[in-house]
Design a protein around this motif. Sequence first.
Motif, PDB file in Angstrom:
ATOM      1  N   ASP A   3       0.819  -1.221   0.000  1.00 41.09           N
ATOM      2  CA  ASP A   3       0.000   0.000   0.000  1.00 41.09           C
ATOM      3  C   ASP A   3       0.849   1.265   0.000  1.00 41.09           C
ATOM      4  O   ASP A   3       0.316   2.361   0.203  1.00 41.09           O
ATOM      5  N   LEU A   4       2.148   1.145  -0.239  1.00 43.60           N
ATOM      6  CA  LEU A   4       3.010   2.325  -0.204  1.00 43.60           C
ATOM      7  C   LEU A   4       2.638   3.349  -1.271  1.00 43.60           C
ATOM      8  O   LEU A   4       2.879   4.549  -1.105  1.00 43.60           O
ATOM      9  N   ASP A   5       2.027   2.880  -2.370  1.00 40.15           N
ATOM     10  CA  ASP A   5       1.657   3.832  -3.422  1.00 40.15           C
ATOM     11  C   ASP A   5       0.452   4.685  -3.042  1.00 40.15           C
ATOM     12  O   ASP A   5       0.079   5.607  -3.773  1.00 40.15           O
ATOM     13  N   LEU A   6      -0.163   4.406  -1.878  1.00 35.86           N
ATOM     14  CA  LEU A   6      -1.276   5.221  -1.407  1.00 35.86           C
ATOM     15  C   LEU A   6      -0.818   6.432  -0.598  1.00 35.86           C
ATOM     16  O   LEU A   6      -1.635   7.299  -0.276  1.00 35.86           O
ATOM     17  N   LEU A   7       0.458   6.484  -0.272  1.00 37.90           N
ATOM     18  CA  LEU A   7       0.980   7.620   0.492  1.00 37.90           C
ATOM     19  C   LEU A   7       1.101   8.843  -0.408  1.00 37.90           C
ATOM     20  O   LEU A   7       1.332   8.719  -1.618  1.00 37.90           O
ATOM     21  N   PRO A   8       0.983  10.023   0.149  1.00 33.06           N
ATOM     22  CA  PRO A   8       1.076  11.235  -0.678  1.00 33.06           C
ATOM     23  C   PRO A   8       2.500  11.458  -1.174  1.00 33.06           C
ATOM     24  O   PRO A   8       3.468  10.978  -0.569  1.00 33.06           O
ATOM     25  N   PRO A   9       2.650  12.174  -2.270  1.00 36.98           N
ATOM     26  CA  PRO A   9       4.006  12.452  -2.777  1.00 36.98           C
ATOM     27  C   PRO A   9       4.781  13.332  -1.815  1.00 36.98           C
ATOM     28  O   PRO A   9       4.215  14.181  -1.125  1.00 36.98           O
ATOM     29  N   ARG A  10       6.078  13.110  -1.772  1.00 39.69           N
ATOM     30  CA  ARG A  10       6.962  13.905  -0.914  1.00 39.69           C
ATOM     31  C   ARG A  10       7.725  14.921  -1.763  1.00 39.69           C
ATOM     32  O   ARG A  10       7.931  14.710  -2.962  1.00 39.69           O
ATOM     33  N   PRO A  11       8.198  15.997  -1.130  1.00 37.27           N
ATOM     34  CA  PRO A  11       9.125  16.889  -1.842  1.00 37.27           C
ATOM     35  C   PRO A  11      10.432  16.158  -2.154  1.00 37.27           C
ATOM     36  O   PRO A  11      10.787  15.171  -1.503  1.00 37.27           O
ATOM     37  N   GLU A  12      11.117  16.624  -3.144  1.00 33.58           N
ATOM     38  CA  GLU A  12      12.400  16.021  -3.500  1.00 33.58           C
ATOM     39  C   GLU A  12      13.366  16.141  -2.332  1.00 33.58           C
ATOM     40  O   GLU A  12      13.557  17.227  -1.779  1.00 33.58           O
ATOM     41  N   PRO A  13      13.975  15.028  -1.865  1.00 35.09           N
ATOM     42  CA  PRO A  13      14.886  15.108  -0.717  1.00 35.09           C
ATOM     43  C   PRO A  13      16.129  15.924  -1.054  1.00 35.09           C
ATOM     44  O   PRO A  13      16.589  15.952  -2.202  1.00 35.09           O
ATOM     45  N   ASP A  14      16.678  16.589  -0.055  1.00 38.01           N
ATOM     46  CA  ASP A  14      17.883  17.379  -0.280  1.00 38.01           C
ATOM     47  C   ASP A  14      19.106  16.467  -0.339  1.00 38.01           C
ATOM     48  O   ASP A  14      19.041  15.264  -0.061  1.00 38.01           O
ATOM     49  N   ASP A  15      20.231  17.060  -0.691  1.00 38.11           N
ATOM     50  CA  ASP A  15      21.456  16.272  -0.876  1.00 38.11           C
ATOM     51  C   ASP A  15      21.903  15.606   0.417  1.00 38.11           C
ATOM     52  O   ASP A  15      22.420  14.481   0.392  1.00 38.11           O
ATOM     53  N   ALA A  16      21.704  16.283   1.565  1.00 39.40           N
ATOM     54  CA  ALA A  16      22.147  15.716   2.834  1.00 39.40           C
ATOM     55  C   ALA A  16      21.393  14.430   3.148  1.00 39.40           C
ATOM     56  O   ALA A  16      21.976  13.434   3.610  1.00 39.40           O
ATOM     57  N   ALA A  17      20.077  14.416   2.896  1.00 40.92           N
ATOM     58  CA  ALA A  17      19.286  13.217   3.169  1.00 40.92           C
ATOM     59  C   ALA A  17      19.670  12.074   2.241  1.00 40.92           C
ATOM     60  O   ALA A  17      19.762  10.914   2.660  1.00 40.92           O
ATOM     61  N   VAL A  18      19.918  12.383   0.976  1.00 39.30           N
ATOM     62  CA  VAL A  18      20.307  11.352   0.015  1.00 39.30           C
ATOM     63  C   VAL A  18      21.674  10.796   0.371  1.00 39.30           C
ATOM     64  O   VAL A  18      21.900   9.571   0.353  1.00 39.30           O
ATOM     65  N   GLU A  19      22.597  11.684   0.719  1.00 40.64           N
ATOM     66  CA  GLU A  19      23.958  11.243   1.056  1.00 40.64           C
ATOM     67  C   GLU A  19      23.963  10.379   2.312  1.00 40.64           C
ATOM     68  O   GLU A  19      24.702   9.389   2.394  1.00 40.64           O
ATOM     69  N   PHE A  20      23.108  10.706   3.286  1.00 42.59           N
ATOM     70  CA  PHE A  20      23.058   9.914   4.512  1.00 42.59           C
ATOM     71  C   PHE A  20      22.577   8.494   4.207  1.00 42.59           C
ATOM     72  O   PHE A  20      23.095   7.527   4.777  1.00 42.59           O
ATOM     73  N   ALA A  21      21.589   8.362   3.325  1.00 45.19           N
ATOM     74  CA  ALA A  21      21.078   7.038   2.989  1.00 45.19           C
ATOM     75  C   ALA A  21      22.121   6.191   2.283  1.00 45.19           C
ATOM     76  O   ALA A  21      22.196   4.973   2.495  1.00 45.19           O
ATOM     77  N   THR A  22      22.955   6.804   1.452  1.00 44.66           N
ATOM     78  CA  THR A  22      23.948   6.036   0.696  1.00 44.66           C
ATOM     79  C   THR A  22      25.045   5.471   1.594  1.00 44.66           C
ATOM     80  O   THR A  22      25.648   4.449   1.240  1.00 44.66           O
ATOM     81  N   ARG A  23      25.290   6.090   2.735  1.00 43.73           N
ATOM     82  CA  ARG A  23      26.347   5.580   3.626  1.00 43.73           C
ATOM     83  C   ARG A  23      25.781   4.952   4.899  1.00 43.73           C
ATOM     84  O   ARG A  23      26.449   4.881   5.920  1.00 43.73           O
ATOM     85  N   LEU A  24      24.530   4.472   4.821  1.00 46.92           N
ATOM     86  CA  LEU A  24      23.899   3.907   6.011  1.00 46.92           C
ATOM     87  C   LEU A  24      24.578   2.624   6.458  1.00 46.92           C
ATOM     88  O   LEU A  24      24.654   2.338   7.652  1.00 46.92           O
ATOM     89  N   GLY A  25      25.059   1.831   5.527  1.00 42.58           N
ATOM     90  CA  GLY A  25      25.806   0.629   5.894  1.00 42.58           C
ATOM     91  C   GLY A  25      24.922  -0.456   6.460  1.00 42.58           C
ATOM     92  O   GLY A  25      23.892  -0.827   5.889  1.00 42.58           O
ATOM     93  N   ASP A  26      25.306  -0.976   7.652  1.00 45.99           N
ATOM     94  CA  ASP A  26      24.605  -2.130   8.225  1.00 45.99           C
ATOM     95  C   ASP A  26      23.327  -1.748   8.972  1.00 45.99           C
ATOM     96  O   ASP A  26      22.682  -2.606   9.572  1.00 45.99           O
ATOM     97  N   GLY A  27      22.948  -0.484   8.969  1.00 42.54           N
ATOM     98  CA  GLY A  27      21.685  -0.087   9.587  1.00 42.54           C
ATOM     99  C   GLY A  27      21.796   0.447  10.991  1.00 42.54           C
ATOM    100  O   GLY A  27      20.788   0.860  11.579  1.00 42.54           O
ATOM    101  N   THR A  28      22.997   0.443  11.555  1.00 40.42           N
ATOM    102  CA  THR A  28      23.191   1.049  12.875  1.00 40.42           C
ATOM    103  C   THR A  28      23.656   2.490  12.685  1.00 40.42           C
ATOM    104  O   THR A  28      24.455   2.788  11.798  1.00 40.42           O
ATOM    105  N   ILE A  29      23.137   3.373  13.540  1.00 38.67           N
ATOM    106  CA  ILE A  29      23.425   4.803  13.428  1.00 38.67           C
ATOM    107  C   ILE A  29      23.978   5.299  14.751  1.00 38.67           C
ATOM    108  O   ILE A  29      23.373   5.075  15.810  1.00 38.67           O
TER     109      ILE A  29
END
Length: 411
Positions: free
Chosen positions: A122-148
């Motif tokens: 049902d994820l396609d029922l959620l409303p659209p989000r604004p385009e994420p900024d570079d900081a949010a995208v960069e954080f996701a790319t280096r998330l690694g094993d899921g521990t923060i």
Amino acid sequence: LVTAHLRPHGIDYCDPDVFDRLTRACQAKARSAITPLPQRAYARYVISELHRVGSCDSLQEALLRLAGTIAPASLWETHLLPARCSGYRPVDLDLLLAQGGAVIRIFGDGDDPPIAILDPEDLDLLPPRPEPDDAAVEFATRLGDGTICASEAEAAWHAAAAGTIAPASLEPLRRRLAPHRVKGPPPRRPARLRLARPSRPLRGPETLPGRWYAVADPQPDAGGQLTVWLAHHGLVTKQIADGIPGGWSAVYRDLRQVEAQGFLDRGVFVDGLPPAQFAPPDFLSRSAPYREACPGSAQLLAALDPANPYGTVLPWPDHPSARPTRAPGALVVVLDGRCLAYLGRGGRSLALFSDEAAAVADALLRAVAAGRLGRFRIAEIDGERATAHPSASRLLAAGARIHPQGLVFET
């Protein structure tokens, strides 16, 4: 010519103008045959049929009824899920999340961020989000094993609100919602002889609770918002579409197109509302059983709960002093489609819309006993001092306790 199914069998060919006239005539005849649903019957239909308040067979069914809902995190385990599943247990939701039967998405920051909990399909029922900024995208790319690391908590919550990462469990949100308690110094104990223990390895850096993962959700369905409206409210009116980009005029154009395709009907389906109402063809047949009274016990709902039709489709009941709103933390008590009471955020003020104070007290005390509400004190009823209000005696007889500054509800 256009092709159309004008008769039970076969395909007909028709002039476009003639087809439009036939369509409008059929729609007008169908609208004239509609018997509007009383507002109280509509409320029964929303609460009992669409959301199955108090009667969902499983947690999965409750989440299906809530698909597309975005609400403060604190409401999910205190009101939204317990209102639908009697005997709700957090461990059941933990197990469902661990098995991949549900996912969490965060839509804001703060101590009580708005979140959605839903089936991955049902994820396609959620409303659209604004385009994420570079900081949010960069954080996701280096998330690694899921521990923060705890030092990156602020960046992690920012990325979650932007939609690039999500927690695998509710534990991070439960910790965020937990009140900060000031602990005193531990009591002194008499010294005693202790045997030497082997040295322990040094702990690593503190981390945020739970595991996190990067997400790439599907694009929202073009008809997702309409699907959510119909699932939550059973129909679409101007009040429901308030705040949508483009306004009601844009939504109305889209609804007329869906009506022309035969998926929606237009008419006055609920009495006392503006005439621009759109509902599925089976709305009247599904809601027909709820024209009659449905006896039962009063239900406590969050004012923001989509199962509460008041403040969206239906207007709030008249009251001489209260101005109820669908505010976070506010609660309503409903019985057989009627809104009996409105409890403001924090539980300090109560507005009664009827003289059934005993039913209101019963619903509040059951919520306290079930752990949905903590101990709270009502200081004002209908703008008057609670202990001096005419309904105080009935609330006390139902189980409330007297207090110098109001009426206390506790186990």
